[in-house]
Write an enzyme that holds these catalytic residues in place. Structure first.
Site: not given
Length: 306
Positions: A115-119
């Site tokens: 996911g974008c936030y987890p990256t």
């Protein structure tokens, strides 16, 4: 010989971005369905079976169905949905996360795009966990703002129509779909408190992790945290650690249209703020997917991304 690639869900935001990065490449033969056949299960099954690698840009349930369709065959899958990010037998597609991760992606049949936030969050947290600076049981807070394209076609339409708020916080019930991967791949025993928000800009992202240094192992300095991040990402093609200290304004759009991510360590003798800046459509989605595809194909990870 060109590898056959099928993007299942090509007309979505992420699918379109991936296709744009692939369609001019001579080493790839894109399998494409006519608009009338894109939702036809039999047509999708034929395309999935014909592909060397299929990229899933689908809702979670449809991604799980696609995985079932190819289960008995040889097609490799790269899933951009949330469906398989913490599933067994799937490799997490954050190549820079830990030593050997890129090689694991390269050899995997099933890869789950992060996911974008987890990256951004895992990119900040995981190196500190591996360095022994951040305790596994620490109560971590993650605050983030993304461009509105991260919300997909429906939210984009709201902003295009001028009916969306200029900015808003959401997911405050702590049931956001990104929390499981943040905890699992951040090596955290406790799920973090995650507060995502959307800003009045199309793409770009800032992820912040504030820390009281006395809560960490041996009360490290900001320099210690910075050193751990710099060592972890030394030589990375895509992740850069900015010089230690307050850079002033940190622009959420600074990494737009790239597959890069820049990390910052700011703070004083008692507190630190870790910051990640990335393009939610780039390193946070389609760029990472192309990077992972390149690894699976055995070509330079930067192919089509510079």
């Amino acid at each position: 010989m060109a590898q056959k690639i099928f993007i299942d869900g090509e007309v979505g935001t992420t699918g379109l971005q991936i296709a744009a990065r692939l369609e001019t490449r001579g080493d790839i033969d894109l399998i494409r369905l006519d608009e009338s056949r894109r939702k036809d299960r039999n047509a999708r099954a034929e395309a999935l079976d014909a592909a060397d690698i299929a990229i899933l840009c689908l809702p979670d349930d449809a991604a799980r169905e696609a995985a079932q369709i190819v289960a008995g065959g040889d097609t490799r899958l790269l899933d951009a949905s949330t469906a398989h990010r913490v599933a067994p037998d799937w490799v997490y597609g954050f190549a820079e996360m830990t030593a050997g991760q890129a090689q694991a992606i390269a050899g995997a049949r099933f890869v789950a795009n992060p996911g974008c936030y987890p990256t951004g969050a895992i990119g900040l947290i995981r190196p500190l966990r591996e360095a022994g600076l951040l305790p596994a049981d620490l109560g971590v807070s993650i605050n983030a703002v993304s461009g509105y394209t991260g919300g997909g076609k429906a939210l984009i339409a709201e902003y295009d129509a001028g009916t969306a708020p200029k900015g808003f916080v959401y997911g405050t019930g702590q049931a956001h779909k990104h929390l499981p991967e943040m905890a699992q791949y951040g090596l955290l025993d406790r799920a973090p408190i995650f507060v995502p928000s959307v800003g009045n800009f199309a793409q770009g992202m800032i992820v912040q992790v504030p820390l009281h240094l006395a809560d960490l192992a041996d009360t490290p300095t900001p320099g210690d945290l910075h050193g751990a991040l710099a060592a972890h990402y030394a030589g990375s093609q895509f992740v850069t650690v900015a010089p230690l200290g307050d850079p002033g304004r940190i622009d959420a759009e600074a990494m737009n249209d790239t597959n890069g991510m820049t990390l910052y360590v700011c703070g004083d003798a008692t507190r630190a703020v870790l910051v990640a800046v990335l393009d939610n459509l780039g390193k946070g989605a389609s760029g990472a997917a192309v990077q992972n595809l390149n690894l699976m194909l055995g070509v330079d990870p930067a192919t089509g991304l510079t």
